[in-house]
Design an enzyme around this catalytic site. Structure first.
Site, mmCIF file in Angstrom:
data_model
loop_
_atom_site.group_PDB
_atom_site.id
_atom_site.type_symbol
_atom_site.label_atom_id
_atom_site.label_comp_id
_atom_site.label_asym_id
_atom_site.label_seq_id
_atom_site.Cartn_x
_atom_site.Cartn_y
_atom_site.Cartn_z
ATOM 1 N N LEU A 182 0.845 -1.193 0.000
ATOM 2 C CA LEU A 182 0.000 0.000 0.000
ATOM 3 C C LEU A 182 0.882 1.244 0.000
ATOM 4 O O LEU A 182 1.621 1.494 0.953
ATOM 5 C CB LEU A 182 -0.907 0.003 1.233
ATOM 6 C CG LEU A 182 -1.814 1.228 1.385
ATOM 7 C CD1 LEU A 182 -2.917 1.197 0.335
ATOM 8 C CD2 LEU A 182 -2.407 1.289 2.785
ATOM 9 N N HIS A 228 6.098 2.581 11.728
ATOM 10 C CA HIS A 228 6.766 3.778 11.239
ATOM 11 C C HIS A 228 5.770 4.942 11.259
ATOM 12 O O HIS A 228 4.585 4.747 10.979
ATOM 13 C CB HIS A 228 7.259 3.518 9.804
ATOM 14 C CG HIS A 228 8.157 4.564 9.258
ATOM 15 N ND1 HIS A 228 7.690 5.762 8.777
ATOM 16 C CD2 HIS A 228 9.512 4.601 9.109
ATOM 17 C CE1 HIS A 228 8.700 6.482 8.338
ATOM 18 N NE2 HIS A 228 9.824 5.805 8.534
#
Length: 345
Positions: A125, A229
């Site tokens: 993605l 992240h």
């Protein structure tokens, strides 16, 4: 208009542009022309029915119809770990106790695992930063759930998604520095690249098979286990809003969490409905309620988002919306609200 469609060979140049913007740690989209070309060919082979289940995968692009360019990408792997072992860590606990010394301790551990073998996987993605607005990210990510709901027999019962773990701008991963480097003797970016291009045998050859004590790692490494992240926080929130959950599995390199769910429990899969199409000149729709709308064509799959009107029996699409979906009056489409806690009329 923005539309989701299957990847084609002509998208390769755009995919390389996207790959160049991902940064270290985004394993499934490497800036490698040969690897990207081979993957696109594998996806096309899946749609053409030429591949066994172990090799089947789907890649979709988000196309800006004004420029006819792919500006985002998302994917689904049909069944992971059937050709090569699928590794991650299961976060567990080992108990050490001595009645004689009156000592009882619970030690967090990392167990090398292949528990997700055979599951389907959401992957790859990525949305061009210039297009991260107007719900484009929601359309890109959630269009895959619409595909799963429309063609459930092509996937396993359970779905996972590995989320990108914590690393800095130089590609340094705290978990890798404290753990992986001792066994692999290479930089995180190199190991990340090798797994991204399919060279994964070194994991089985070099990774320790016994439990690893988390307390032996650096404090920085311990802190990132199960964390994403910063750029991946929105993607995780989208998946969790649809019913996917972290169940204690993390990536062996950067410690990023794996979220998972049974496909039939996903919000979109539970709420999706089929509607025959009615073509209208204009559609005022509902300014506050956005929908995902997808056709039912396997090889020519399309998804858009918008605010269509509904009658008691039909979904009302404008000619432009119908053309983007490659449907006509009387054809059937599937629709579901883009966000939870909304229901189709």
């Amino acid at each position: 208009m923005m539309v989701i469609r299957p990847v084609i060979q002509d998208d390769l140049a755009a995919l390389r542009e996207l790959a160049a913007k991902t940064g270290v740690g985004f394993t499934s989209l490497q800036d490698d022309e040969a690897q990207l070309r081979a993957r696109v060919e594998r996806m096309i082979g899946t749609w053409q029915g030429k591949l066994p289940l172990s090799e089947q995968g789907y890649l979709f692009v988000l196309e800006d119809t004004d420029t006819e360019k792919a500006v985002g990408i998302c994917g689904i792997e049909a069944a992971i770990g059937l050709n090569e072992a699928w590794y991650n860590y299961r976060v567990g606990t080992l108990v050490h106790a001595s009645k004689a010394l009156d000592i009882y301790s619970q030690m967090p551990t990392l167990f090398l695992s292949n528990d997700h073998t055979g599951h389907s996987e959401l992957c790859t993605l990525f949305l061009d930063p210039a297009y991260r607005h107007h719900k484009n990210g929601q359309l890109l990510s959630k269009s895959r759930f619409l595909f799963l709901a429309t063609f459930p027999d092509r996937f396993g019962s359970k779905l996972i998604a590995e989320m990108r773990g914590v690393s800095d701008e130089q590609g340094c991963s705290p978990l890798w520095e404290s753990l992986g480097r001792h066994f692999f003797s290479m930089d995180f970016a190199q190991a990340d690249y090798l797994t991204g291009i399919g060279q994964k045998s070194f994991i089985a050859e070099l990774m320790p098979k016994h439990p690893l004590y988390v307390d032996f790692l650096s404090e920085e490494a311990q802190a990132v286990i199960g964390q994403v992240h910063p750029d991946t926080i929105p993607a995780r929130k989208i998946l969790e809003a649809e019913g996917m959950r972290y169940e204690g599995y993390v990536d062996i390199f950067d410690g990023g969490p794996t979220v998972e769910a049974y496909i039939h429990d996903l919000r979109i899969v539970r709420e999706i409905r089929s509607w025959p199409v009615e073509i209208v000149e204009n559609s005022s729709g509902s300014a506050n309620t956005f929908y995902l709308v997808g056709n039912e064509s396997f090889c020519d799959y399309r998804v858009i988002s918008g605010t269509p009107e509904f009658s008691e029996t039909h979904i009302r699409l404008t000619r432009d919306q119908a053309d983007r979906l490659n449907v006509g009056a009387g054809d059937t489409v599937r629709a579901v609200t883009l966000f939870a806690q909304e229901t189709v009329s």
